[in-house]
Design a protein around this motif. Sequence first.
Motif, PDB file in Angstrom:
ATOM      1  N   UNK A 160       0.819  -1.208   0.000  1.00  0.00           N
ATOM      2  CA  UNK A 160       0.000   0.000   0.000  1.00  0.00           C
ATOM      3  C   UNK A 160       0.858   1.266   0.000  1.00  0.00           C
ATOM      4  N   UNK A 161       1.997   1.217   0.670  1.00  0.00           N
ATOM      5  CA  UNK A 161       2.897   2.371   0.611  1.00  0.00           C
ATOM      6  C   UNK A 161       3.364   2.619  -0.821  1.00  0.00           C
ATOM      7  N   UNK A 162       3.658   1.533  -1.544  1.00  0.00           N
ATOM      8  CA  UNK A 162       4.099   1.664  -2.932  1.00  0.00           C
ATOM      9  C   UNK A 162       2.969   2.124  -3.837  1.00  0.00           C
ATOM     10  N   UNK A 163       1.721   1.835  -3.448  1.00  0.00           N
ATOM     11  CA  UNK A 163       0.567   2.192  -4.285  1.00  0.00           C
ATOM     12  C   UNK A 163       0.165   3.651  -4.162  1.00  0.00           C
ATOM     13  N   UNK A 164       0.726   4.371  -3.189  1.00  0.00           N
ATOM     14  CA  UNK A 164       0.286   5.747  -2.934  1.00  0.00           C
ATOM     15  C   UNK A 164       0.344   6.615  -4.185  1.00  0.00           C
ATOM     16  N   UNK A 165       1.421   6.482  -4.946  1.00  0.00           N
ATOM     17  CA  UNK A 165       1.579   7.330  -6.140  1.00  0.00           C
ATOM     18  C   UNK A 165       0.575   6.987  -7.228  1.00  0.00           C
ATOM     19  N   UNK A 166       0.006   5.778  -7.157  1.00  0.00           N
ATOM     20  CA  UNK A 166      -0.971   5.364  -8.158  1.00  0.00           C
ATOM     21  C   UNK A 166      -2.386   5.806  -7.803  1.00  0.00           C
ATOM     22  N   UNK A 167      -2.586   6.198  -6.541  1.00  0.00           N
ATOM     23  CA  UNK A 167      -3.919   6.608  -6.091  1.00  0.00           C
ATOM     24  C   UNK A 167      -4.120   8.077  -6.432  1.00  0.00           C
ATOM     25  N   UNK A 168      -4.912   8.316  -7.458  1.00  0.00           N
ATOM     26  CA  UNK A 168      -5.120   9.681  -7.938  1.00  0.00           C
ATOM     27  C   UNK A 168      -6.589  10.095  -7.940  1.00  0.00           C
ATOM     28  N   UNK A 169      -7.486   9.152  -7.682  1.00  0.00           N
ATOM     29  CA  UNK A 169      -8.918   9.433  -7.827  1.00  0.00           C
ATOM     30  C   UNK A 169      -9.643   9.253  -6.497  1.00  0.00           C
ATOM     31  N   UNK A 170     -10.714  10.013  -6.285  1.00  0.00           N
ATOM     32  CA  UNK A 170     -11.558   9.749  -5.113  1.00  0.00           C
ATOM     33  C   UNK A 170     -12.371   8.485  -5.319  1.00  0.00           C
ATOM     34  N   UNK A 171     -12.638   7.779  -4.244  1.00  0.00           N
ATOM     35  CA  UNK A 171     -13.453   6.572  -4.345  1.00  0.00           C
ATOM     36  C   UNK A 171     -14.891   6.952  -4.683  1.00  0.00           C
ATOM     37  N   UNK A 172     -15.513   6.245  -5.619  1.00  0.00           N
ATOM     38  CA  UNK A 172     -16.918   6.533  -5.916  1.00  0.00           C
ATOM     39  C   UNK A 172     -17.808   6.172  -4.730  1.00  0.00           C
ATOM     40  N   UNK A 173     -18.772   7.040  -4.425  1.00  0.00           N
ATOM     41  CA  UNK A 173     -19.737   6.758  -3.365  1.00  0.00           C
ATOM     42  C   UNK A 173     -20.923   6.045  -4.003  1.00  0.00           C
ATOM     43  N   UNK A 174     -21.141   4.761  -3.690  1.00  0.00           N
ATOM     44  CA  UNK A 174     -22.162   3.993  -4.395  1.00  0.00           C
ATOM     45  C   UNK A 174     -23.574   4.531  -4.185  1.00  0.00           C
TER      46      UNK A 174
END
Length: 436
Positions: A379-393
């Motif tokens: 998850x630390x390595x994934x931080x740079x890949x997280x660019x979008x807000x999570x959709x609220x269903x």
Amino acid sequence: MKLARLSGAVAAVALTIGLTAACGNGGADAGPAAPVSTDEDITLSFAWWGNDDRAEKYEKAIDLFEEDHPNITVQTQFQAWDDYWTARSTEAAGSALPDVVQMDAGYVRQYGATGQLAELDGQVGVNLDVDGVDDTALASGQIEGTTYAVPVSLNTQSIIYNAKLLEELGVEPPAEGYGWDDLISWFADVAEAGAKHDPQVYPIGDMTGNSPWFLQWLVQQGRAPFTDDGQIAFTKDDVQAWADLWAPLRDAQVFFPAKRAAQLEPKTGLNSREVVAEANWDTLMPNYVAELGSDDLQLLPIPTGDDGKKMYWHSGVMLSASASSSHPDAAAALIDFMTNDPRVGEIFGTSKGVPATQAQKDAMALEDGSPDSRLIAYEDAAKDDVTEPAPVPVEGYGEIEAEMARLSEEVQYGKLTEDQFVDQWFAYVQDTVKQS
């Protein structure tokens, strides 16, 4: 003294009667946030879903909270997932949710948009600190910019794969930065090598009915799955394109057979070593390691899509306060404690997901190379890949998700065609959203 453990309808009735009498409309009339009072005795109710292990951990954390706040007593209850939401639904009908409730992203709109959850923004900077929580993760607890839930743990969609079994097949995992076409080619390569293995090994189960991956794929196509006002934003053509993506693998019988998966239950193809990979939340990896009985599992991120990374954090566990609480300031303080206090991170570890704040992650005692340490590193390595807000269903998406999986299974058994899957599921989506 805390409440005895209650379950299902009994818990719902007990809390509905008790809280309706005690709380009234206290949350609505409470006025602006103020620091938690130390001059009065306060009793908070707190409910969560989970098992005995989670309950034991929560009780340890609550004991610490009560030590820090001697005038506050926290009464607790928990249920299994299905019973939990049955109880909350009953309480909501009487505007009597517990003061603090464990919340899931799929239910934020159902309870937040209907006035059941307290608006927490006014508590920020007074009794609640969210500075340590990623902004894109916070968005999953917001409706039209208003915060109704705070993430206390995070995860992402991933591919959990058996590295040792993959090595036995002589196939390499996809290279860093791989795309959707690369993933499909990899599955085909694994299937070809696995056909020669005894017993036969498959790459993965059918992906067509995997709703979390469908939502992530939509985001990577630049499509918001839902509108801000709680409607669906994807089209029938989007569903068709998703089904078409997996059609070549399905037609070539690359996917793990549904019949065999049913025979293995409650085990899975992954922890039976008949499947190389599973597409699921990354935080499940340590659990699968325990079930497999060997430490052969690794994590791959989802494909990155044509326009770049576009991943988002999913809030595994969130906390909300009831709009009817007589003690909104104390409820916010309890949420703050569970979100930020390092001792809570030390108690829970990754058992309810990776902590949303660095202070809690730093407090965990992890062995180098352990499944939990690999999960944190992933998850630390994934931080740079997280660019979008999570959709609220949209409201009712839990039922929509279950129907997608059910219809996909019908396709796998040959009872439906792909086109029928698309028609029936999209019609179900429209009907469910219309009725909510």
